[in-house]
Design an enzyme around this catalytic site. Sequence first.
Site, short mmCIF file in Angstrom:
data_model
loop_
_atom_site.label_atom_id
_atom_site.label_comp_id
_atom_site.label_asym_id
_atom_site.label_seq_id
_atom_site.Cartn_x
_atom_site.Cartn_y
_atom_site.Cartn_z
N LYS A 86 -2.59 -10.25 -1.95
CA LYS A 86 -1.58 -10.17 -3.11
C LYS A 86 -0.11 -10.72 -2.85
O LYS A 86 0.49 -10.96 -3.64
CB LYS A 86 -1.63 -8.47 -3.35
N LYS A 108 2.66 -12.22 4.50
CA LYS A 108 3.82 -11.87 3.72
C LYS A 108 5.13 -13.15 4.19
O LYS A 108 5.58 -13.59 3.34
CB LYS A 108 4.71 -10.62 3.99
N GLY A 154 0.85 -1.30 -0.02
CA GLY A 154 0.11 0.18 -0.05
C GLY A 154 0.93 1.29 0.08
O GLY A 154 0.53 2.40 -0.61
N ASN A 155 1.98 1.26 0.54
CA ASN A 155 2.75 2.27 0.78
C ASN A 155 3.40 2.85 -0.73
O ASN A 155 3.96 3.92 -0.70
CB ASN A 155 3.82 2.33 1.91
N LYS A 192 -12.71 -10.60 4.35
CA LYS A 192 -12.20 -9.40 3.94
C LYS A 192 -13.41 -8.31 3.85
O LYS A 192 -14.18 -8.37 2.92
CB LYS A 192 -11.62 -9.59 2.57
P1 ADP Z 1 1.16 -3.91 2.72
O1 ADP Z 1 0.44 -2.73 2.20
O2 ADP Z 1 2.83 -3.49 2.25
O3 ADP Z 1 0.72 -5.24 2.42
P2 ADP Z 1 0.70 -4.27 5.37
O4 ADP Z 1 0.43 -3.00 6.32
O5 ADP Z 1 -0.34 -5.30 4.95
O6 ADP Z 1 1.50 -3.62 4.38
O7 ADP Z 1 1.80 -4.98 6.24
C1 ADP Z 1 3.06 -4.44 6.55
C2 ADP Z 1 2.91 -4.08 8.38
O8 ADP Z 1 2.82 -5.07 9.02
C3 ADP Z 1 4.07 -3.26 8.77
O9 ADP Z 1 4.10 -1.83 8.29
C4 ADP Z 1 3.79 -3.33 10.16
O10 ADP Z 1 3.14 -2.30 10.88
C5 ADP Z 1 2.99 -4.79 10.39
N1 ADP Z 1 3.55 -5.63 11.26
C6 ADP Z 1 3.08 -6.53 11.95
N2 ADP Z 1 3.54 -7.57 12.73
C7 ADP Z 1 4.84 -7.32 12.14
C8 ADP Z 1 6.37 -8.08 12.42
N3 ADP Z 1 6.30 -8.90 13.40
N4 ADP Z 1 7.46 -7.42 11.92
C9 ADP Z 1 7.39 -6.15 11.19
N5 ADP Z 1 6.22 -5.63 10.95
C10 ADP Z 1 4.84 -6.06 11.09
MG MG Z 2 -1.05 -5.90 3.29
#
Ligand code: ADP
Ligand code: MG
Length: 310
Positions: free
Chosen positions: A210, A272, A10-11, A126
């Site tokens: 994704k 992820k 998203g970022n 979702k």
């Molecule tokens: P994207 O849009 O890239 O899919 P998400 O917001 O879904 O991003 O996932 C990334 C976020 O996951 C990070 O910004 C962080 O806040 C969060 N997060 C949750 N658990 C963890 C962890 N164990 N280590 C690092 N980040 C984490």
């Molecule tokens: Mg995400």
Amino acid sequence: MKRIVVALGGNALGNNPQEQMEKVRHTAKPIVDLIAEGNEVIIAHGNGPQVGMINLAMDTAAKSAAKTAEMPFPECGAMSQGYIGYHLQNAIREELLNRGMNKPVATIVTQVVVDRNDSAFQNPTKPIGAFYTKEEADKIVAEKGETFKEDAGRGYRRVVPSPLPIDVTEKETVKALIDAGQVVITVGGGGIPVYEEGNKLIGVPAVIDKDFASAKLAEIVDADYLIILTAVEKVAINFGKENEEWLSEINLDKANQYIEEGHFAPGSMLPKVKAAMSFAQSKEGRRALITSLEKAAEGIEGKTGTVIVK
Ligand code: ADP
Ligand code: MG
């Protein structure tokens, strides 16, 4: 030369057209860094906010005096692939030209096959679209059979299933373009979920994660690397706590242990890590990296990020 699937979070995008056009100019830089180093790069991306916006706009227009046609969710997903793909291919082309590289960049509207019997269809999770009152939600449920759930005290929202990806329908097109040295944007938003019925592919209202779709794509195109670019430089255990610890490399056993201990949040980091694991274990030598957009180049050089290995 490495074949790399880059999954953008998203970022890397933004919440409206102006913001997105601006953000993708920055996103294009680390992507073109990888291309400039001689790698074959395939780009995948999320679409949560974008498909949400499109879905909401179409719903609102259908309910307004204009009474436009109701837009099914898979069609909204297709629109989001075009909208995001347009910005990405525009920005990546420009960044390539600025560095003297003349490489075609194209977006493939991509269907991703799911299993109609995936247990996810029994348990939609979702949330999508607008918030409704309980009465409004009950009425839609009765009329259309859609599922609604209460969303964190903010009202009722439609929920759709999140099935696992099985195959990428346009995979041969994607491979042909990469083999021809072109830059490809594909499986946007996890792909448009479809199931097979004879020769037909039927779109379903669902959201494929994704991260999982990117891992499946990376496997199918025989990539060396899956790079998941997100808002954090590394994956942590005890994330956000005093004893937080950033990880540089984890193998499958460690990853499983950390998952069991609940270190990764289900809606964000867990998919992820799981996607990275499935790619890493799919074949010897495949590596998955989770890092931030800004650190992509350093990550691939092995200087930062969290690498998931077999
Ligand atoms: P994207 O849009 O890239 O899919 P998400 O917001 O879904 O991003 O996932 C990334 C976020 O996951 C990070 O910004 C962080 O806040 C969060 N997060 C949750 N658990 C963890 C962890 N164990 N280590 C690092 N980040 C984490
Ligand atoms: Mg995400």
